[in-house]
Design an enzyme around this catalytic site. Structure first.
Site, short mmCIF file in Angstrom:
data_model
loop_
_atom_site.label_atom_id
_atom_site.label_comp_id
_atom_site.label_asym_id
_atom_site.label_seq_id
_atom_site.Cartn_x
_atom_site.Cartn_y
_atom_site.Cartn_z
N HIS A 178 0.86 14.94 2.92
CA HIS A 178 -0.06 14.51 3.99
C HIS A 178 -0.09 12.99 4.00
O HIS A 178 0.44 12.34 3.10
CB HIS A 178 -1.47 15.08 3.74
N ALA A 179 -0.72 12.45 5.02
CA ALA A 179 -0.79 10.99 5.13
C ALA A 179 -1.56 10.45 3.92
O ALA A 179 -2.45 11.11 3.39
CB ALA A 179 -1.50 10.60 6.42
N GLY A 216 11.15 6.22 3.55
CA GLY A 216 10.36 6.35 4.79
C GLY A 216 10.44 5.06 5.56
O GLY A 216 11.35 4.26 5.37
N ASP A 220 8.16 1.64 7.63
CA ASP A 220 7.29 0.53 7.24
C ASP A 220 5.90 1.02 6.89
O ASP A 220 5.26 0.51 5.97
CB ASP A 220 7.20 -0.47 8.40
N THR A 267 10.96 2.32 12.71
CA THR A 267 11.32 0.93 12.98
C THR A 267 12.06 0.35 11.78
O THR A 267 13.11 -0.25 11.94
CB THR A 267 10.03 0.09 13.22
C1 LIG Z 1 12.58 -4.19 27.88
C2 LIG Z 1 12.98 -4.18 26.45
C3 LIG Z 1 11.99 -4.94 25.64
C4 LIG Z 1 12.34 -4.83 24.18
C5 LIG Z 1 11.26 -5.50 23.39
C6 LIG Z 1 11.55 -5.34 21.94
C7 LIG Z 1 10.45 -5.91 21.12
C8 LIG Z 1 10.49 -5.15 19.83
C9 LIG Z 1 9.75 -5.87 18.78
C10 LIG Z 1 9.76 -5.00 17.55
C11 LIG Z 1 8.69 -5.40 16.62
C12 LIG Z 1 8.74 -4.49 15.43
C13 LIG Z 1 7.57 -4.77 14.54
C14 LIG Z 1 7.56 -3.69 13.52
C15 LIG Z 1 6.41 -3.10 13.19
C16 LIG Z 1 6.47 -1.96 12.24
O1 LIG Z 1 5.85 -2.32 11.04
C17 LIG Z 1 5.77 -0.77 12.88
C18 LIG Z 1 5.81 0.42 11.95
O2 LIG Z 1 7.11 0.73 11.71
P1 LIG Z 1 7.47 2.25 11.28
O3 LIG Z 1 7.47 3.02 12.57
O4 LIG Z 1 8.83 2.16 10.65
O5 LIG Z 1 6.40 2.73 10.33
N1 LIG Z 1 6.47 -0.49 14.09
C19 LIG Z 1 5.82 -0.55 15.24
O6 LIG Z 1 4.65 -0.85 15.34
C20 LIG Z 1 6.62 -0.22 16.45
C21 LIG Z 1 6.59 -1.35 17.40
C22 LIG Z 1 7.69 -1.09 18.37
C23 LIG Z 1 7.37 -1.66 19.70
C24 LIG Z 1 8.45 -1.29 20.63
C25 LIG Z 1 8.13 -1.83 21.96
C26 LIG Z 1 9.14 -1.37 22.96
C27 LIG Z 1 8.88 -2.14 24.21
C28 LIG Z 1 9.46 -1.45 25.39
C29 LIG Z 1 8.94 -2.16 26.63
C30 LIG Z 1 9.63 -1.61 27.81
C31 LIG Z 1 9.24 -2.38 29.04
C32 LIG Z 1 10.22 -2.04 30.12
C33 LIG Z 1 9.64 -2.32 31.47
C34 LIG Z 1 10.65 -2.12 32.58
N1 LIG Z 2 3.88 14.38 4.49
C1 LIG Z 2 3.26 13.68 5.43
N2 LIG Z 2 2.65 14.28 6.47
C2 LIG Z 2 2.05 13.54 7.41
N3 LIG Z 2 2.00 12.20 7.43
C3 LIG Z 2 2.61 11.56 6.42
C4 LIG Z 2 3.26 12.25 5.37
N4 LIG Z 2 3.77 11.34 4.50
C5 LIG Z 2 3.43 10.12 4.98
N5 LIG Z 2 2.74 10.26 6.14
C6 LIG Z 2 2.23 9.18 6.99
O1 LIG Z 2 3.18 8.88 8.00
C7 LIG Z 2 3.02 7.48 8.33
C8 LIG Z 2 4.28 6.95 8.93
O2 LIG Z 2 5.28 7.07 7.99
P1 LIG Z 2 6.59 6.21 8.17
O3 LIG Z 2 7.49 6.55 7.05
O4 LIG Z 2 6.25 4.77 8.40
O5 LIG Z 2 7.23 6.82 9.48
P2 LIG Z 2 7.42 6.05 10.87
O6 LIG Z 2 8.39 4.95 10.59
O7 LIG Z 2 7.96 7.09 11.76
O8 LIG Z 2 6.05 5.54 11.26
C9 LIG Z 2 2.69 6.81 7.02
O9 LIG Z 2 1.74 5.80 7.25
C10 LIG Z 2 2.10 7.91 6.16
O10 LIG Z 2 0.72 7.67 5.91
#
Ligand SMILES: CCCCCCCCCCCCC/C=C/[C@@H](O)[C@H](COP(=O)(O)O)NC(=O)CCCCCCCCCCCCCCC
Ligand SMILES: Nc1ncnc2c1ncn2[C@@H]1O[C@H](COP(=O)(O)OP(=O)(O)O)[C@@H](O)[C@H]1O
Ligand SMILES: [Ca+2]
Length: 552
Positions: free
Chosen positions: A182-183, A206, A208, A252
């Site tokens: 779980h989370a 996993g 971030d 991500t």
């Molecule tokens: C139109 C294309 C625009 C592309 C813009 C790209 C900007 C992406 C910046 C990415 C920042 C990533 C920061 C990472 C944060 C992570 O810690 C965090 C957690 O990661 P985990 O999922 O592995 O647990 N990730 C996130 O919060 C995800 C953020 C991703 C944001 C993606 C945004 C996509 C934007 C699409 C806009 C589309 C507009 C198009 C309009 C015609």
């Molecule tokens: N077994 C699980 N079931 C449900 N949620 C979980 C489990 N293990 C971890 N998580 C939660 O999932 C969240 C996202 O995990 P992460 O590995 O960052 O995946 P993502 O990159 O898709 O966000 C974490 O913050 C964690 O708390």
């Protein structure tokens, strides 16, 4: 099967820990074969000068094992150099597994087999290499592995079993694997039951969010074991000795990408095995003197907060959920009013727009990281110090604090391309209210070579600490509504983009987790005692050492 060449191990040169194998010409011919499929004539035994391109340094040897030449080489699914059938001339052999660098920061495990004339020589080689490997203290031997089966494409277990476990076994690393149920399972386990003394590293399989959760668990456990209260922002944290490795299995994976340069499980596993090290900043997030979470990548309010809030309900889409929610959030185009106050980092090298790129062994990180240690009490940390704080009020589309570049496959240069991993600062990016068209241009610049800060509604500051207060303070009742997710008015507005009014607040995206409060104080976290080397919370993989330079 091609007539395979025979590699002769002639003599062992051990020079200042660079383990130089003087190979005969056949290896060179072997390389030519590998590239040009040339047939090899009988190898002329001729030790040649070993340049780095042919030397294998001990720190990148993964394992060595004797080969039972007589029996067929057992095929463990990996491509082996098959010795020639007629091995009567060379009855002894051993195989060295080592790290081979491939394209775009990829690492691969390669094998090379050497044949010897006498058994004693063979033994000497294997023995010496093993002694050298044992002498490498920076390598983990026992790892505690947490797998998140739920993150990313929900392939965490498969990725670990198929790509990582065989390498850990090859390197004789013992592992205890926990698949989370779980989370926050990993955080709670680390904080309470985990017998950390038995391990010299923990591994996060996993994304971030999972990594951030494990940092939280590990730091909390260390403070608890040392009787430190996490809630008081002034308290100095005790650093942990354990290291956290990351195997990218999330959506991500920007922490892995920004430290390794690529999201590849095998590359990450090899970095963990060789015990690489790279420091990293950590922000602590408080609300009214209550500790909330640590952040190591992105703290985002507004756009990224809304993207995350919307995507959490679409986890079944896997990583694509971010693009879908991103598009939807882009269309709703909400802005948020509030006050940002921050303490600019003044006495450092580097600026958010200086085009530098933080890499392993970064000079700027070493210089700026040195500034904060126990004895050197930075002026601005003193409670009475009021100088330096700057205040900006306004309407913002996004408020992002990037403690690292946040480079990821979506944005290879990242949210703040010149941010440093371990310089004791975080880059505060303010995107003011602007037209959708301009905001789209700003977003698109994250994926092109243009400077995403070079727009009149964007400003970026390299800060030590910052605070955000939404214009409309959250009353407790409003907070309750938010907490149990009702959010009546803002939800109604949010679901009807036609509605002109903007909801009062967004959510904070803290490394991919939603924070329950909008008003927060953030600062880089301090440790007790000297910093650098011995007192760093390290990560076994590419040194994602959680570098806790100074107080909040
Ligand atoms: C139109 C294309 C625009 C592309 C813009 C790209 C900007 C992406 C910046 C990415 C920042 C990533 C920061 C990472 C944060 C992570 O810690 C965090 C957690 O990661 P985990 O999922 O592995 O647990 N990730 C996130 O919060 C995800 C953020 C991703 C944001 C993606 C945004 C996509 C934007 C699409 C806009 C589309 C507009 C198009 C309009 C015609
Ligand atoms: N077994 C699980 N079931 C449900 N949620 C979980 C489990 N293990 C971890 N998580 C939660 O999932 C969240 C996202 O995990 P992460 O590995 O960052 O995946 P993502 O990159 O898709 O966000 C974490 O913050 C964690 O708390
Ligand atoms: Ca930083």
């Amino acid at each position: 099967m091609e007539k395979q060449p025979r590699l002769l191990a002639s003599q062992l040169l051990l020079k200042n820990s660079l383990f130089e194998v003087s190979l005969n010409r056949v290896l060179l011919t072997w390389k030519e074969i590998a590239t040009k499929k040339k047939r090899v004539s009988g190898g002329i035994h001729h030790p040649f000068k070993v340049g780095t391109s042919h030397g294998v340094s001990v720190s990148e040897i993964l394992a060595v094992r004797e080969l039972d030449v007589d029996s067929e080489t057992k095929d463990d699914g990996r491509w082996q150099k098959m010795p020639q059938k007629s091995t009567e001339a060379y009855p002894y052999a051993f195989t060295v597994s080592y790290v081979e660098r491939a394209w775009q920061h990829r690492w691969r495990c390669s094998d090379v087999t050497f044949h010897c004339l006498e058994g004693a020589l063979c033994q000497q080689w294997v023995q010496t290499i093993r002694e050298q490997l044992t002498a490498l203290t920076s390598r983990p031997k026992h790892l505690l592995v947490y797998i998140n089966p739920y993150g990313g494409k929900q392939q965490g277990e498969r990725i670990y079993e198929q790509k990582v476990a065989p390498l850990f076994t090859l390197a004789s690393i013992s592992t205890h694997v926990i698949v989370t149920e779980h989370a926050n399972h990993a955080r709670d386990h680390l904080r309470t039951e985990a017998e950390l003394k038995k391990y010299d590293g923990v591994v996060c399989v996993g994304g971030d969010g999972m990594f951030s959760e494990m940092v939280h668990g590990l730091v909390s456990r260390t403070q608890r074991d040392n009787g430190v209260d996490q809630n008081s922002p002034e308290e100095k944290l005790v650093p942990c000795t354990l290291r956290i490795g990351i195997i990218p299995a999330g959506s991500t994976d920007c922490i892995c990408y920004a430290t390794v340069g690529i999201n590849d499980p095998v590359t990450s596993a090899l970095h963990i095995i060789v015990g690489d090290a790279q420091p990293m900043d950590v922000c602590s997030v408080h609300h009214n003197n209550t500790f909330l979470r640590y952040s190591v990548s992105l703290l985002g309010y507004g756009f990224y907060g809304d993207v995350l809030a919307d995507s959490e309900r679409k986890r079944w889409m896997g990583p694509a959920r971010y693009d879908f929610s991103g598009f939807k959030t882009f269309l709703t185009h909400h802005y948020y009013e509030g006050t940002v106050s921050f303490l600019p980092a003044t006495d450092i090298l580097g600026t958010p727009r200086d085009k530098t790129r933080c890499r392993a062994g970064c000079f700027i990180c070493q210089h700026n990281g040195q500034l904060y240690s126990e004895d050197h009490q930075p002026l601005f940390l003193l409670p009475e110090y009021k100088g330096g704080w700057r205040v900006i009020r306004g309407k913002f589309l996004a408020i992002n604090a990037a403690s690292m570049s946040c480079a990821c496959p979506r944005s290879p240069k990242g949210l703040s391309p010149a941010a440093h991993l371990a310089d004791g600062t975080t880059d505060l990016i303010l995107v003011r209210k602007c037209s959708r068209f301009n905001f789209l241009r700003h977003l698109l610049r994250h994926t092109s070579k243009y400077d995403q800060f070079d727009m009149n509604f964007v400003e970026v500051h390299r800060v030590r600490r910052f605070r955000f207060t939404p214009r409309y303070c959250q009353s407790d009742s409003e907070l309750d509504l938010r907490e149990n997710g009702k959010r009546l008015f803002s939800q109604i507005c949010r679901d009807h983009p036609a509605c002109s009014c903007s909801p009062a607040y967004s959510s904070w995206n803290c490394d991919g987790e939603i924070l329950p409060h909008a008003a927060i104080e953030v600062g880089l976290v301090r440790i007790k005692g000297k910093i650098l080397d011995e007192n760093l919370l390290q990560s076994a993989q590419t040194g994602v050492k959680v570098h806790l330079p100074f107080g909040q």
